[in-house]
Write a protein that holds these residues in place. Sequence first.
Motif, PDB file in Angstrom:
ATOM      1  N   LEU A  76       0.573  -1.411  -0.228  1.00 36.15           N
ATOM      2  CA  LEU A  76      -0.258   0.039   0.119  1.00 36.15           C
ATOM      3  C   LEU A  76       0.708   1.156  -0.306  1.00 36.15           C
ATOM      4  O   LEU A  76       1.990   1.316   0.337  1.00 36.15           O
ATOM      5  CB  LEU A  76      -0.800  -0.158   1.325  1.00 36.15           C
ATOM      6  N   LEU A  77       0.415   2.690  -0.493  1.00 33.06           N
ATOM      7  CA  LEU A  77       0.974   3.340  -0.577  1.00 33.06           C
ATOM      8  C   LEU A  77       0.348   4.859   0.145  1.00 33.06           C
ATOM      9  O   LEU A  77      -0.581   4.842  -0.577  1.00 33.06           O
ATOM     10  CB  LEU A  77       1.971   3.896  -1.918  1.00 33.06           C
ATOM     11  N   ARG A  78       0.870   5.969   0.007  1.00 32.47           N
ATOM     12  CA  ARG A  78       0.217   7.020  -0.055  1.00 32.47           C
ATOM     13  C   ARG A  78       1.297   8.047   0.133  1.00 32.47           C
ATOM     14  O   ARG A  78       2.315   8.314   0.395  1.00 32.47           O
ATOM     15  CB  ARG A  78      -0.861   7.211   1.574  1.00 32.47           C
ATOM     16  N   LEU A  79       0.630   9.241  -0.625  1.00 38.70           N
ATOM     17  CA  LEU A  79       1.290  10.499  -1.039  1.00 38.70           C
ATOM     18  C   LEU A  79       1.206  11.512  -0.503  1.00 38.70           C
ATOM     19  O   LEU A  79      -0.387  11.797  -0.124  1.00 38.70           O
ATOM     20  CB  LEU A  79       1.821  10.793  -2.672  1.00 38.70           C
ATOM     21  N   SER A  80       1.956  12.428   0.124  1.00 39.36           N
ATOM     22  CA  SER A  80       0.924  13.723   0.174  1.00 39.36           C
ATOM     23  C   SER A  80       2.092  14.605  -0.123  1.00 39.36           C
ATOM     24  O   SER A  80       3.021  15.155  -0.549  1.00 39.36           O
ATOM     25  CB  SER A  80       1.533  13.822   1.877  1.00 39.36           C
ATOM     26  N   ASP A 101       3.219  -5.806   4.939  1.00 45.64           N
ATOM     27  CA  ASP A 101       2.277  -6.330   5.573  1.00 45.64           C
ATOM     28  C   ASP A 101       3.709  -7.683   5.858  1.00 45.64           C
ATOM     29  O   ASP A 101       4.046  -8.197   5.236  1.00 45.64           O
ATOM     30  CB  ASP A 101       1.196  -7.085   5.039  1.00 45.64           C
ATOM     31  N   VAL A 102       4.079  -7.470   6.946  1.00 45.42           N
ATOM     32  CA  VAL A 102       4.941  -8.633   7.511  1.00 45.42           C
ATOM     33  C   VAL A 102       3.771  -8.997   8.320  1.00 45.42           C
ATOM     34  O   VAL A 102       5.170  -9.679   9.244  1.00 45.42           O
ATOM     35  CB  VAL A 102       6.030  -7.945   8.095  1.00 45.42           C
ATOM     36  N   LEU A 128      -1.649  -3.331  12.668  1.00 44.68           N
ATOM     37  CA  LEU A 128      -3.695  -2.448  12.674  1.00 44.68           C
ATOM     38  C   LEU A 128      -4.062  -4.181  12.312  1.00 44.68           C
ATOM     39  O   LEU A 128      -4.203  -4.843  11.287  1.00 44.68           O
ATOM     40  CB  LEU A 128      -3.197  -1.994  11.188  1.00 44.68           C
ATOM     41  N   GLY A 129      -5.455  -3.936  14.073  1.00 46.40           N
ATOM     42  CA  GLY A 129      -5.398  -5.355  13.531  1.00 46.40           C
ATOM     43  C   GLY A 129      -5.357  -6.348  13.882  1.00 46.40           C
ATOM     44  O   GLY A 129      -4.491  -6.420  15.465  1.00 46.40           O
ATOM     45  N   GLU A 130      -5.513  -7.553  12.883  1.00 46.55           N
ATOM     46  CA  GLU A 130      -4.755  -8.304  13.679  1.00 46.55           C
ATOM     47  C   GLU A 130      -3.552  -8.937  13.012  1.00 46.55           C
ATOM     48  O   GLU A 130      -2.129  -9.721  12.721  1.00 46.55           O
ATOM     49  CB  GLU A 130      -5.641  -9.797  13.520  1.00 46.55           C
ATOM     50  N   HIS A 131      -2.366  -7.204  11.907  1.00 44.85           N
ATOM     51  CA  HIS A 131      -1.977  -7.632  11.209  1.00 44.85           C
ATOM     52  C   HIS A 131      -0.815  -7.013  11.094  1.00 44.85           C
ATOM     53  O   HIS A 131      -1.223  -5.567  11.926  1.00 44.85           O
ATOM     54  CB  HIS A 131      -2.692  -7.447   9.413  1.00 44.85           C
ATOM     55  N   TYR A 132       0.611  -6.930  10.845  1.00 42.45           N
ATOM     56  CA  TYR A 132       1.539  -6.089  11.481  1.00 42.45           C
ATOM     57  C   TYR A 132       2.262  -5.658   9.829  1.00 42.45           C
ATOM     58  O   TYR A 132       2.182  -6.456   9.611  1.00 42.45           O
ATOM     59  CB  TYR A 132       2.870  -6.771  12.117  1.00 42.45           C
ATOM     60  N   TYR A 133       2.738  -4.528   9.922  1.00 41.21           N
ATOM     61  CA  TYR A 133       2.962  -3.638   8.706  1.00 41.21           C
ATOM     62  C   TYR A 133       4.149  -3.171   9.227  1.00 41.21           C
ATOM     63  O   TYR A 133       4.711  -2.521  10.426  1.00 41.21           O
ATOM     64  CB  TYR A 133       2.218  -3.050   8.805  1.00 41.21           C
ATOM     65  N   TYR A 158      -3.340  11.017  -1.702  1.00 41.40           N
ATOM     66  CA  TYR A 158      -3.544  10.027  -2.888  1.00 41.40           C
ATOM     67  C   TYR A 158      -2.981   9.575  -1.477  1.00 41.40           C
ATOM     68  O   TYR A 158      -1.652   8.777  -1.016  1.00 41.40           O
ATOM     69  CB  TYR A 158      -3.213   9.732  -3.931  1.00 41.40           C
ATOM     70  N   ALA A 159      -4.296   8.032  -1.369  1.00 41.12           N
ATOM     71  CA  ALA A 159      -3.951   6.624  -0.546  1.00 41.12           C
ATOM     72  C   ALA A 159      -4.310   5.904  -0.884  1.00 41.12           C
ATOM     73  O   ALA A 159      -5.713   5.236  -1.479  1.00 41.12           O
ATOM     74  CB  ALA A 159      -4.257   7.372   0.802  1.00 41.12           C
ATOM     75  N   SER A 160      -4.011   4.313  -0.724  1.00 47.59           N
ATOM     76  CA  SER A 160      -4.609   3.393  -1.343  1.00 47.59           C
ATOM     77  C   SER A 160      -5.666   2.559  -0.410  1.00 47.59           C
ATOM     78  O   SER A 160      -5.449   3.156   1.482  1.00 47.59           O
ATOM     79  CB  SER A 160      -3.290   1.997  -1.075  1.00 47.59           C
ATOM     80  N   ASP A 161      -6.532   1.832  -0.493  1.00 46.05           N
ATOM     81  CA  ASP A 161      -7.696   1.168   0.054  1.00 46.05           C
ATOM     82  C   ASP A 161      -6.884   0.761   0.981  1.00 46.05           C
ATOM     83  O   ASP A 161      -6.406  -0.182   0.637  1.00 46.05           O
ATOM     84  CB  ASP A 161      -8.667   0.185  -0.907  1.00 46.05           C
ATOM     85  N   GLY A 162      -7.557   0.708   2.517  1.00 46.58           N
ATOM     86  CA  GLY A 162      -6.512  -0.164   3.466  1.00 46.58           C
ATOM     87  C   GLY A 162      -5.544   1.183   4.483  1.00 46.58           C
ATOM     88  O   GLY A 162      -4.866  -0.192   5.466  1.00 46.58           O
TER      89      GLY A 162
END
Length: 475
Positions: A89-93, A154-155, A128-133, A101-105
Motif C-alpha cells: 500500500l502507498l500514500r502520497l502527501s 504486510d509482515v 493494524l488489527g490482527e496484521h503487522y506492517y 493519494y492513499a491506497s484502500d486500507g
Amino acid sequence: MKFSQKLLLWTMIIIALTLGFSGYYFVNYVFETSLTREVGQALDENSILRFAFETAALNVPVKYNLLQDSSVEQIASQLEARGQGTQRLLRLSDEEKNVLYASDGFETDDELLASTEENRYSYRVIQLGEHYYIQTGSSVNALGRVLYLETLRDVSQVFEERRMGFTVYRRLMMLMLVFGIIIMYFIASRLTKPIRLLTRATKEMAAGDYGYRAKQVSNDELGQLTQNFNHMSEELEKTIGQLEDEVQAREDFVGAFAHELKTPLTSIIGYADMLRSRKLDEEKSLLSANYIYTEGKRLESMSLRLLDIIVTKKEGAKLQRIPVAALFEYLRSMFLPNQSMEFIFQYEEAYVMADSSLIQTVLVNLLDNACKASEQGSRIETEGRLEQDGYRFTVRDYGIGIPDEEVSKITQAFYMVDKSRSRSRNGAGLGLSLCTEILALHGSSLEIKSRLGEGTEVGFLLQEGKEEQYEAIHS
C-alpha cells in the motif's frame, strides 16, 4: 526430600531454565533476522517507487513548470496498479503533508509522516488489527515540488512464524524435559546408590550390627568414601570388641577378687569363731591359729600385689642405667638362704635401662612362681645374656608346667593354673599380672614357654644400657 530427588529436581530446573532462555534467544534471533530483512526490502521498495514516481513525473505535461495534484494522483494510481498482488500500500502527501493519494486500507496515523524529513528515509513497525506492517517514509522531488511517499508492507507472516516458533519450541522443550526426567532419574539413582548403601550400613550399625559393611559399587569419590567408611567400621568394631573384652575382664576381675576374698575370710571367720565359742585343746588351738595366720598372710600378699599394680600404673617407671650384676646379687641374697630349692644364677656382665626396684619385683615374682610350681629340691635357673636386640632375662623351672590352653591366660589378675596348690603357698594369681604391667612400662613383655609335666621358661627383654646411649639421654 531425598538427595536423589533433590538432584533430579535441581537438574530439571537448570535444564528448563537453560532450554527456556536458549529457546527464547534462538526464536527471537530468527525473528529479528527476518524482520530486519523485511525492513530492508520495504526500504528498497520505497526507494524503487520513489525513483519510478520521479521518472513518471518527467513524462507528464505540466503547466507553469509545476506538477499538478491531479498528475500526482494519476501517477500514484498507476504505481499502485503495478504493485497489485504484492500486498503493498502507498500514500502520497504534498509539501504541507496533506494527503493527496492513499491506497484502500492505508489507515494509519500521521506520526511517521510528521517525522519524515527531506532526503531522509524513515520506518516503523505497526499493528493494524490482527496484521503487522512495516511503514516507510521518504521525500520525492518532482518538477520543483517536494512530496512525501509512504508505503505499508504486510509482515504478519514474520510475527506468525515467531508465534509458531515459540509454540513448537515449548512443545519440544516439554518433550525434552519428560525424557530428561526419565534419564536423570536413572542417573540420579545410579549416582546416589553408594549413599543409599552407606545409609543402610549406618542404620545396621546403629541397630548393633557392627560387622555390617557397605558394598562398594564405584571407584570415584563416593567409592572412596565407602571404602573409608568400611575401614572406620572395622576400627570401630575392633574398638568395641576391645571395650567389651575390657568390661568382661573387669567383671571377671571383680568376680575373682570377691571369690578370693571370700575363701580366706570364710576360713578366718570360721576358725576364729571356733576359738571364740568353745574351749579347744592345745593342738586344735594351734591348728586353728595357724589356719587364721596362713589365710591372713594370703590376704596380705594379695592386697600388697594389688597395691603394687595400682601404684605402678599411676606412677610409671624411671629408667636408669643399672648393672645386671646388682640385680643378680639381690636375687642371690633373697633366695640362696632357701635350702628347699636348688638355685642357679648365670649372667653376662652388662648394663640395662630399667627401674631397679620394679625389675627386682618382676624377677622376684618370677622366681616365686617357679618355686610354687616346683617340688622341693628342684632346680630353678635364672639366666641373663646379651642379645642383638637387648639384654634377656630368663627364669626356668622343671616343675608341673602349664597346659597350652592356659598359657595365654596366666597373666590375667587372679588367674591360677592350680588354685589349690597356689593357695596352699599364699598365692593369689596376681604376680604375673603385676609383672606384665611393670614390663609394659619398660616397653617389654613376658615370653612364656611351657610343657605340661616338664617345666616352664619365662623371659623378657630389656634395652641394653650402653654408655653412649645413657649420655645421649641425659645430655
